[in-house]
Design an enzyme around this catalytic site. Sequence first.
Site, PDB file in Angstrom:
ATOM      1  N   GLU A  29      14.939   3.702   3.990  1.00 16.63           N
ATOM      2  CA  GLU A  29      13.477   3.666   4.114  1.00 16.63           C
ATOM      3  C   GLU A  29      12.936   2.354   3.581  1.00 16.63           C
ATOM      4  O   GLU A  29      13.567   1.724   2.729  1.00 16.63           O
ATOM      5  CB  GLU A  29      12.873   4.823   3.288  1.00 16.63           C
ATOM      6  CG  GLU A  29      12.231   5.918   4.122  1.00 16.63           C
ATOM      7  CD  GLU A  29      10.927   5.523   4.807  1.00 16.63           C
ATOM      8  OE1 GLU A  29      10.691   4.327   5.088  1.00 16.63           O
ATOM      9  OE2 GLU A  29      10.129   6.427   5.084  1.00 16.63           O
ATOM     10  N   ASP A  52       6.278   6.208  -0.954  1.00 14.34           N
ATOM     11  CA  ASP A  52       4.890   6.088  -1.413  1.00 14.34           C
ATOM     12  C   ASP A  52       4.419   7.452  -1.909  1.00 14.34           C
ATOM     13  O   ASP A  52       4.804   7.886  -2.998  1.00 14.34           O
ATOM     14  CB  ASP A  52       4.066   5.541  -0.243  1.00 14.34           C
ATOM     15  CG  ASP A  52       2.631   5.225  -0.598  1.00 14.34           C
ATOM     16  OD1 ASP A  52       2.406   4.628  -1.660  1.00 14.34           O
ATOM     17  OD2 ASP A  52       1.727   5.578   0.184  1.00 14.34           O
ATOM     18  N   VAL A  78       1.156  -3.112   0.193  1.00 15.41           N
ATOM     19  CA  VAL A  78       1.944  -4.312   0.501  1.00 15.41           C
ATOM     20  C   VAL A  78       2.275  -4.394   1.984  1.00 15.41           C
ATOM     21  O   VAL A  78       2.336  -3.372   2.685  1.00 15.41           O
ATOM     22  CB  VAL A  78       3.248  -4.343  -0.332  1.00 15.41           C
ATOM     23  CG1 VAL A  78       2.938  -4.561  -1.805  1.00 15.41           C
ATOM     24  CG2 VAL A  78       4.075  -3.071  -0.140  1.00 15.41           C
TER      25      VAL A  78
END
Length: 180
Positions: free
Chosen positions: A97, A101, A153
């Site tokens: 991955e 998150d 990000v």
Amino acid sequence: MEKNIEKVLLSREQIQAKVLELAATLSEEYADKDPVFVGVLKGVVIFFADMVREINIPCEIDFMCVSSYGGTSSTGNVMIKKDLSVDIKDRHVVILEDIYDTGRSLDATYRYLLSKEPASLEICTLLDKPERRVDGITLKPKYVGFTIPNEFVVGYGLDFNEHYRNLPYIGVLKPEAYQN
Ligand code: IMP
Ligand code: MG
């Protein structure tokens, strides 16, 4: 540097060094297991391609596409858009991955793959943002590249509205880039 990037969080060189380290670990731990590396599209493509080229043991690769995001916040809905093509029953599987998150999509992907009865199932994520984890998500990726602060990000596969995936580094977007 791209004009909408406020700062570089991880440089090309830092990422490259981490990829070598993770790939060496996986090559050692899966040496005699003929593992299947499953990439979760699309964010993982750059990391995936860099990783598998440094993994020097027999292995197979496959991809899944799950979706839970629109813009910068998670909706909590996970949908399987593309399924596996390899049969992973009794195989040693490592999910690759880009970022862990809230954990919702990876948790759902993990449980889905587990239902196919692999011999083992682990997670390797380039980035981990632990501050964002939601309640009820207890999965712990065994292999983590970088633990990062709670900032959105982009780059090295990660997008904002499908842009910036092609940047060779990981950076933080300027706030005004969200508004445009
Ligand atoms: P989850 O919230 O852990 O389910 O993450 C779902 C997906 O959201 C990840 O696979 C990424 O594609 C995307 N995502 C989460 N955080 C970021 C980020 O900071 N930048 C870009 N994409 C992100
Ligand atoms: Mg992703």
